[in-house]
Design an enzyme around this catalytic site. Structure first.
Site, PDB file in Angstrom:
ATOM      1  N   MET A   1      28.772   3.174 -72.669  1.00 33.03           N
ATOM      2  CA  MET A   1      29.842   2.178 -72.619  1.00 33.03           C
ATOM      3  C   MET A   1      30.906   2.628 -71.607  1.00 33.03           C
ATOM      4  O   MET A   1      31.135   3.818 -71.419  1.00 33.03           O
ATOM      5  CB  MET A   1      30.486   2.002 -73.993  1.00 33.03           C
ATOM      6  CG  MET A   1      29.477   1.689 -75.094  1.00 33.03           C
ATOM      7  SD  MET A   1      28.700   0.070 -74.917  1.00 33.03           S
ATOM      8  CE  MET A   1      29.942  -0.960 -75.662  1.00 33.03           C
ATOM      9  N   CYS A   2      31.568   1.687 -70.991  1.00 32.25           N
ATOM     10  CA  CYS A   2      32.536   1.968 -69.941  1.00 32.25           C
ATOM     11  C   CYS A   2      33.922   2.203 -70.529  1.00 32.25           C
ATOM     12  O   CYS A   2      34.175   1.968 -71.706  1.00 32.25           O
ATOM     13  CB  CYS A   2      32.585   0.803 -68.962  1.00 32.25           C
ATOM     14  SG  CYS A   2      30.965   0.279 -68.348  1.00 32.25           S
ATOM     15  N   ARG A   3      34.824   2.666 -69.686  1.00 32.87           N
ATOM     16  CA  ARG A   3      36.238   2.812 -70.026  1.00 32.87           C
ATOM     17  C   ARG A   3      37.047   2.089 -68.949  1.00 32.87           C
ATOM     18  O   ARG A   3      36.688   2.114 -67.778  1.00 32.87           O
ATOM     19  CB  ARG A   3      36.667   4.274 -70.078  1.00 32.87           C
ATOM     20  CG  ARG A   3      35.894   5.155 -71.039  1.00 32.87           C
ATOM     21  CD  ARG A   3      36.269   4.940 -72.513  1.00 32.87           C
ATOM     22  NE  ARG A   3      35.565   3.807 -73.086  1.00 32.87           N
ATOM     23  CZ  ARG A   3      35.750   3.367 -74.339  1.00 32.87           C
ATOM     24  NH1 ARG A   3      36.640   3.957 -75.110  1.00 32.87           N
ATOM     25  NH2 ARG A   3      35.064   2.343 -74.787  1.00 32.87           N
TER      26      ARG A   3
ATOM     27  N   VAL B   1      35.877   2.767 -65.063  1.00 25.37           N
ATOM     28  CA  VAL B   1      34.835   3.774 -64.839  1.00 25.37           C
ATOM     29  C   VAL B   1      33.606   3.338 -65.640  1.00 25.37           C
ATOM     30  O   VAL B   1      33.717   2.916 -66.787  1.00 25.37           O
ATOM     31  CB  VAL B   1      35.301   5.187 -65.229  1.00 25.37           C
ATOM     32  CG1 VAL B   1      36.363   5.676 -64.261  1.00 25.37           C
ATOM     33  CG2 VAL B   1      35.819   5.263 -66.659  1.00 25.37           C
TER      34      VAL B   1
ATOM     35  N   ASN C   1      33.654  -4.021 -70.678  1.00 24.87           N
ATOM     36  CA  ASN C   1      32.980  -2.956 -71.406  1.00 24.87           C
ATOM     37  C   ASN C   1      32.237  -3.591 -72.565  1.00 24.87           C
ATOM     38  O   ASN C   1      32.826  -4.357 -73.328  1.00 24.87           O
ATOM     39  CB  ASN C   1      33.992  -1.924 -71.939  1.00 24.87           C
ATOM     40  CG  ASN C   1      33.353  -0.941 -72.902  1.00 24.87           C
ATOM     41  OD1 ASN C   1      32.249  -0.471 -72.665  1.00 24.87           O
ATOM     42  ND2 ASN C   1      34.032  -0.649 -73.998  1.00 24.87           N
TER      43      ASN C   1
END
Length: 274
Positions: A1-3, A86, A112
């Site tokens: 998972m993204c931030r 990110v 996300n």
């Protein structure tokens, strides 16, 4: 998972979000604490608004922590509104075209989460896009397609309706494909004048989302994880909520959709005004 992290307010250097805090976005890229994966090294991107209508955009497929250009730009650019991301891929190759944020004219978008059974749903969802939007598509992620569907469903005129209709359409496509409907979603998007965000899931496991006023400026930050690493210093956005920030130090959080994909009445859960 993204931030990811987004900011709206008085001019702020990008480094105050991306690199300087103890749990900055750069820190989260190699040590996230509230995600399935601690490492988010599949690329990064920043979209920022200045004097022009369309945002500036810088994306690359390197891990954010190893890109010295990003650190230099973040130290020099200040902006009243920006989105930074990110990436940890849940589908789609590691390429610049698949890095967030995505931009179309004055709009920027980052995400996300994931769409379940996306390989089964991609083709019918893509077929809904008009040629002008489909030709703009350059990557292979569910995130970019989600953004283009929002544009198709009237993002320019009504962001909440466009978001709602996109989620409903994904559910309809899942029903037609006879696959279980599944969406986990936090996203931030902007037209350069307002900042919008959403926290939603078709189950009880919505990705985390927080907001807080910035001590160093007149502005509000919306983030996947607190930039100081202390959740108690931030307001957790409730699951299934839609966030609107249209002036510095003013945030409106209202219900988005319930578990049955039915829009709740237009009521305000929280308003924080300064």
């Amino acid at each position: 998972m993204c931030r990811w992290a987004a900011y709206f307010g008085s001019d702020l250097y990008l480094e105050d979000i991306i690199t300087s805090p103890c749990h900055s976005l750069i820190a989260q890229s190699h040590h996230a604490t509230e995600a399935k994966t601690a490492t988010n090294g599949d690329g990064f991107g920043v979209a920022w608004y200045g004097t022009r209508e369309e945002p500036g955009l810088y994306r690359d497929l390197l891990p954010a922590w190893s890109d010295q250009n990003l650190r230099s730009l973040a130290r020099q650019i200040n902006s009243r509104l920006f989105l930074a991301h990110v990436r940890a891929s849940t589908g789609g190759e590691t390429s610049r075209a698949n890095c967030h944020p995505f931009v179309f004219q004055r709009w920027s978008f980052m995400h996300n989460g994931q769409i379940g059974s996306f390989d089964r749903l991609r083709r019918p969802l893509e077929s809904l896009l008009p040629d002008a939007l489909y030709s703009h598509k350059s990557g292979s992620t569910d995130s970019e397609l989600f953004f283009l569907l929002m544009l198709h469903f009237g993002l320019d005129d009504d962001p909440l309706h466009a978001l709602t209709r996109t989620v409903e359409t994904i559910y309809e496509a899942a029903e037609s494909a006879k696959v279980p409907p599944f969406i986990r979603l936090t996203a931030a998007f902007s037209d350069g004048h307002s900042l919008f965000a959403v926290r939603y899931a078709s189950d009880t496991y919505a990705p985390t989302l927080y907001t807080a006023k910035m001590a160093s400026s007149t502005g509000i930050c919306v983030v996947s994880e607190p930039l100081d690493g202390v959740a108690e210093n931030w307001m957790a956005v409730p699951r299934n909520s839609f966030v609107t920030i249209n002036k510095p130090n003013h945030i409106c959080i209202e219900p988005f959709m319930d578990e049955q994909s039915v829009v709740k009445p237009a009521a305000t859960l929280a308003v924080v005004a300064g």
